[in-house]
Design a protein around this motif. Sequence first.
Motif, PDB file in Angstrom:
ATOM      1  N   LYS A  11       0.829  -1.210   0.000  1.00  9.62           N
ATOM      2  CA  LYS A  11       0.000   0.000   0.000  1.00  9.62           C
ATOM      3  C   LYS A  11       0.865   1.263   0.000  1.00  9.62           C
ATOM      4  CE  LYS A  11      -3.989  -2.200   0.834  1.00  9.62           C
ATOM      5  NZ  LYS A  11      -4.896  -2.417  -0.291  1.00  9.62           N
ATOM      6  N   GLN A  12       0.295   2.340  -0.492  1.00 13.93           N
ATOM      7  CA  GLN A  12       0.989   3.637  -0.396  1.00 13.93           C
ATOM      8  C   GLN A  12       1.228   3.970   1.071  1.00 13.93           C
ATOM      9  OE1 GLN A  12      -0.999   6.804  -2.446  1.00 13.93           O
ATOM     10  NE2 GLN A  12      -0.858   5.780  -4.430  1.00 13.93           N
ATOM     11  N   GLY A  13       2.443   4.399   1.379  1.00 14.15           N
ATOM     12  CA  GLY A  13       2.764   4.781   2.750  1.00 14.15           C
ATOM     13  C   GLY A  13       3.079   3.609   3.657  1.00 14.15           C
ATOM     14  N   ALA A  14       3.195   2.393   3.086  1.00  8.55           N
ATOM     15  CA  ALA A  14       3.482   1.208   3.905  1.00  8.55           C
ATOM     16  C   ALA A  14       4.914   1.250   4.439  1.00  8.55           C
ATOM     17  CB  ALA A  14       3.277  -0.049   3.072  1.00  8.55           C
ATOM     18  N   LEU A  15       5.110   0.603   5.575  1.00  2.00           N
ATOM     19  CA  LEU A  15       6.444   0.411   6.125  1.00  2.00           C
ATOM     20  C   LEU A  15       6.633  -1.095   6.230  1.00  2.00           C
ATOM     21  CD1 LEU A  15       9.019   1.572   7.357  1.00  2.00           C
ATOM     22  CD2 LEU A  15       7.824   1.850   9.522  1.00  2.00           C
ATOM     23  N   LEU A  16       7.243  -1.667   5.197  1.00  2.42           N
ATOM     24  CA  LEU A  16       7.282  -3.120   5.031  1.00  2.42           C
ATOM     25  C   LEU A  16       8.700  -3.654   5.195  1.00  2.42           C
ATOM     26  CD1 LEU A  16       5.978  -5.848   3.969  1.00  2.42           C
ATOM     27  CD2 LEU A  16       6.648  -5.087   1.676  1.00  2.42           C
ATOM     28  N   ALA A  17       8.835  -4.678   6.038  1.00  3.02           N
ATOM     29  CA  ALA A  17      10.125  -5.369   6.167  1.00  3.02           C
ATOM     30  C   ALA A  17      10.068  -6.645   5.328  1.00  3.02           C
ATOM     31  CB  ALA A  17      10.391  -5.711   7.618  1.00  3.02           C
ATOM     32  N   ILE A  18      11.185  -6.951   4.667  1.00  3.16           N
ATOM     33  CA  ILE A  18      11.306  -8.232   3.969  1.00  3.16           C
ATOM     34  C   ILE A  18      12.357  -9.051   4.711  1.00  3.16           C
ATOM     35  CG2 ILE A  18      11.808  -9.396   1.801  1.00  3.16           C
ATOM     36  CD1 ILE A  18      11.090  -6.854   0.332  1.00  3.16           C
ATOM     37  N   CYS A  19      11.955 -10.203   5.221  1.00  6.10           N
ATOM     38  CA  CYS A  19      12.865 -11.036   5.997  1.00  6.10           C
ATOM     39  C   CYS A  19      13.020 -12.401   5.338  1.00  6.10           C
ATOM     40  CB  CYS A  19      12.328 -11.219   7.417  1.00  6.10           C
ATOM     41  SG  CYS A  19      12.216  -9.677   8.342  1.00  6.10           S
ATOM     42  N   GLY A  20      14.060 -13.106   5.741  1.00  8.53           N
ATOM     43  CA  GLY A  20      14.304 -14.439   5.209  1.00  8.53           C
ATOM     44  C   GLY A  20      15.783 -14.757   5.280  1.00  8.53           C
ATOM     45  N   ALA A  21      16.109 -16.026   5.090  1.00  7.05           N
ATOM     46  CA  ALA A  21      17.513 -16.450   5.172  1.00  7.05           C
ATOM     47  C   ALA A  21      18.285 -15.942   3.958  1.00  7.05           C
ATOM     48  CB  ALA A  21      17.559 -17.974   5.227  1.00  7.05           C
TER      49      ALA A  21
ATOM     50  N   ARG B 239      12.287 -17.851  -1.004  1.00  6.30           N
ATOM     51  CA  ARG B 239      12.062 -17.899  -2.458  1.00  6.30           C
ATOM     52  C   ARG B 239      10.570 -17.779  -2.737  1.00  6.30           C
ATOM     53  NH1 ARG B 239      13.461 -21.687  -6.267  1.00  6.30           N
ATOM     54  NH2 ARG B 239      12.799 -23.308  -4.828  1.00  6.30           N
ATOM     55  N   THR B 240       9.774 -18.677  -2.198  1.00  5.74           N
ATOM     56  CA  THR B 240       8.326 -18.492  -2.273  1.00  5.74           C
ATOM     57  C   THR B 240       7.894 -17.689  -1.041  1.00  5.74           C
ATOM     58  OG1 THR B 240       8.024 -20.559  -1.129  1.00  5.74           O
ATOM     59  CG2 THR B 240       7.905 -20.623  -3.522  1.00  5.74           C
ATOM     60  N   PRO B 241       6.810 -16.946  -1.136  1.00  8.77           N
ATOM     61  CA  PRO B 241       6.353 -16.208   0.040  1.00  8.77           C
ATOM     62  C   PRO B 241       5.851 -17.166   1.117  1.00  8.77           C
ATOM     63  CG  PRO B 241       4.800 -15.977  -1.777  1.00  8.77           C
ATOM     64  CD  PRO B 241       5.980 -16.688  -2.335  1.00  8.77           C
ATOM     65  N   VAL B 242       6.372 -17.042   2.334  1.00  8.14           N
ATOM     66  CA  VAL B 242       5.930 -17.893   3.452  1.00  8.14           C
ATOM     67  C   VAL B 242       4.782 -17.217   4.189  1.00  8.14           C
ATOM     68  CG1 VAL B 242       6.637 -18.946   5.646  1.00  8.14           C
ATOM     69  CG2 VAL B 242       8.228 -18.885   3.699  1.00  8.14           C
ATOM     70  N   ALA B 243       4.945 -15.902   4.422  1.00 11.65           N
ATOM     71  CA  ALA B 243       3.880 -15.159   5.105  1.00 11.65           C
ATOM     72  C   ALA B 243       4.002 -13.697   4.746  1.00 11.65           C
ATOM     73  CB  ALA B 243       4.001 -15.340   6.620  1.00 11.65           C
ATOM     74  N   TRP B 244       2.867 -13.004   4.709  1.00 12.41           N
ATOM     75  CA  TRP B 244       2.875 -11.559   4.427  1.00 12.41           C
ATOM     76  C   TRP B 244       1.705 -10.953   5.192  1.00 12.41           C
ATOM     77  CZ3 TRP B 244       3.270  -9.133  -1.165  1.00 12.41           C
ATOM     78  CH2 TRP B 244       3.405  -7.745  -1.052  1.00 12.41           C
ATOM     79  N   GLY B 245       2.031 -10.117   6.151  1.00 11.56           N
ATOM     80  CA  GLY B 245       0.968  -9.501   6.937  1.00 11.56           C
ATOM     81  C   GLY B 245       1.540  -8.770   8.123  1.00 11.56           C
ATOM     82  N   PRO B 246       0.721  -8.555   9.168  1.00 11.68           N
ATOM     83  CA  PRO B 246       1.216  -7.891  10.377  1.00 11.68           C
ATOM     84  C   PRO B 246       2.463  -8.620  10.899  1.00 11.68           C
ATOM     85  CG  PRO B 246      -1.158  -8.155  10.484  1.00 11.68           C
ATOM     86  CD  PRO B 246      -0.703  -8.902   9.270  1.00 11.68           C
ATOM     87  N   THR B 247       3.452  -7.857  11.321  1.00 12.08           N
ATOM     88  CA  THR B 247       4.756  -8.440  11.660  1.00 12.08           C
ATOM     89  C   THR B 247       4.658  -9.544  12.714  1.00 12.08           C
ATOM     90  OG1 THR B 247       5.918  -6.442  11.034  1.00 12.08           O
ATOM     91  CG2 THR B 247       7.022  -7.867  12.617  1.00 12.08           C
ATOM     92  N   ALA B 248       3.850  -9.327  13.753  1.00 15.05           N
ATOM     93  CA  ALA B 248       3.762 -10.322  14.830  1.00 15.05           C
ATOM     94  C   ALA B 248       3.323 -11.685  14.284  1.00 15.05           C
ATOM     95  CB  ALA B 248       2.791  -9.835  15.905  1.00 15.05           C
ATOM     96  N   GLU B 249       2.412 -11.667  13.322  1.00 13.04           N
ATOM     97  CA  GLU B 249       1.940 -12.941  12.742  1.00 13.04           C
ATOM     98  C   GLU B 249       2.944 -13.505  11.740  1.00 13.04           C
ATOM     99  OE1 GLU B 249      -1.951 -12.429  11.032  1.00 13.04           O
ATOM    100  OE2 GLU B 249      -2.610 -11.246  12.772  1.00 13.04           O
ATOM    101  N   ALA B 250       3.458 -12.619  10.872  1.00  8.16           N
ATOM    102  CA  ALA B 250       4.368 -13.100   9.828  1.00  8.16           C
ATOM    103  C   ALA B 250       5.622 -13.723  10.422  1.00  8.16           C
ATOM    104  CB  ALA B 250       4.746 -11.949   8.898  1.00  8.16           C
ATOM    105  N   LEU B 251       6.086 -13.168  11.535  1.00  2.32           N
ATOM    106  CA  LEU B 251       7.307 -13.703  12.160  1.00  2.32           C
ATOM    107  C   LEU B 251       6.981 -14.647  13.318  1.00  2.32           C
ATOM    108  CD1 LEU B 251       9.755 -10.617  12.152  1.00  2.32           C
ATOM    109  CD2 LEU B 251       9.519 -12.450  10.474  1.00  2.32           C
ATOM    110  N   GLY B 252       5.811 -15.260  13.274  1.00  2.00           N
ATOM    111  CA  GLY B 252       5.452 -16.241  14.300  1.00  2.00           C
ATOM    112  C   GLY B 252       6.300 -17.494  14.163  1.00  2.00           C
TER     113      GLY B 252
END
Lengths: 246, 290
Positions: free
Chosen positions: A28-38, A208-221
């Motif tokens: 979204k416009q104005g998003a603050l998105l982290a991309i994590c992974g090995a 490589r494939t998306p594992v999770a994308w959403g609120p940080t607490a859930e995505a990094l569960g």
Amino acid sequence: MSAQISFRNLTLGYERHPAVHHLSGEVKQGALLAICGANGAGKSTLLKGIGGALKPLGGSIDRHGLDPREIAYLPQGAEIDRSFPIHVYDMVSMGLWRRAGLFGGIGRADRTKIEHAIAAVGLEGFETRPIGTLSGGQMQRTLFARLLLQDARVILLDEPFTALDAKTVSDLVDLVRRWHGEKRTVIAVLHDFDLVRATFPETLLLARTPVAWGPTAEALGPENLLKARRLGESWRDDALPCSDAA
Amino acid sequence: MSLFDTFFAPFAEFEFMRRALAGVFALSLGAGPVGAFLMLRRMSLTGDAMAHAILPGAAIGFLFAGLNLYAMTAGGLAAGLLVAVGAGVVARATGMKEDASLAAFYLISLALGVLIVSLRGSNVDLLHVLFGTVLGIDDATLMLIAGITTVTLLTLAVVWRPLVLECVDPTFLASVSRSGGVSHIAFLSLVVLNLVGGFHALGTLLSVGLMMLPAATARFFVRDLTALVTTSTLIAFGSGVAGLLVSYHLGTPSGPSIILVAGLAYAGAVILGPIGGLAGRFVPRRHLEA
């Protein structure tokens, strides 16, 4: 908020091997998105794709009318030739490229902007220092000052806080928060999960494939992190053509 | 011998020395900045490879038209540009490293030139091409060198920013502009142009010396890009003047004399240069406060 960047079944990679595989979703416009992974999960590749430096092997990226050259991109520091005889001031002034281009002059107003950007990252007094004499943290501050001058709606940061001391990280994170407050879209590749949880409301976890994308607490569960670890890296010379490819 | 006799009389008395001086001045104005960028782009040996690439083109021009300025220039330009542009395009289109691509192209060019010359069965005198005749520069050659220098300076003014950006941060340049590829090809063309301009005075193999030696020398004295380009140009011109005087007084060939003077300056810089010179490593100085 409307979408700033949309991915439709996006696959990015090298020599037909996917580094990012079948990613769909939107930033979204104005998003603050982290991309994590090995390592090897496709994080930097995705940034290159968004910035237009890498063409998709499949699917598409929709920037909703934004020219890729209007996107500010901070690559990993290793790609900069630190031996080049250029000063901090000139390095920062490169951020004016969009306005100045090949021939545009740098006037008094621009010089004030450059000075403000250098001051905003705490580098006053370093203006005439060659970049080869800067520490890693000072160099990163210099690059953040250049980003400030670019005044872009979308900012891509590739591991911006790696090997920096706590004070420098704190100062630069404040700048990221400031951009977020100004409704700019910030996408950052990061490895420090604590920092991500404290600063980034939204996270894309890649393997490589998306594992999770959403609120940080859930995505990094724990479940998602375990799943990401299992998927790991994969590059096989004898790989068959992808059955899902369009 | 008075100071006037040593430094000024040769130029005051002989027109060929004044022409040589003007030629060296024009060459230095172009070779200084081009050499500095070759060094900064880690392409120092590219200049040498390009000098080899030009040789067969100039030789073919010589073969068909003798010591004709335009035929040799056209041959050298065609061969050099073909190699420079071809190698650059292949490197960017295929991902092959540019040095490997350039080596492939210039070796083919060199072999082709030698083959054509040998097929004609003529024993071509290539001394002019190899070592130049700086003391025999005529009006047409002088105009050609001055024209090449003018084109060089104007082109550098246009591509200066992308050239700098592509050296220091190519990823950033690619993210803000598509001018990286064009400026690179333009720069390689300038290298060829200056080598072609230089070979009339210094020969193909020595003309690269007037680019690289002053730039490498200047790196021991300055940390700033503008200063580096200016210092390179001044050292190139200084070497040219000193080389001409050495050649005049000692009766040595002018081209090698100029390059050897530039070489002496380089050797002096390696030893005494304040930035990274050997003397600074072996003569301890007190460290600074901050």
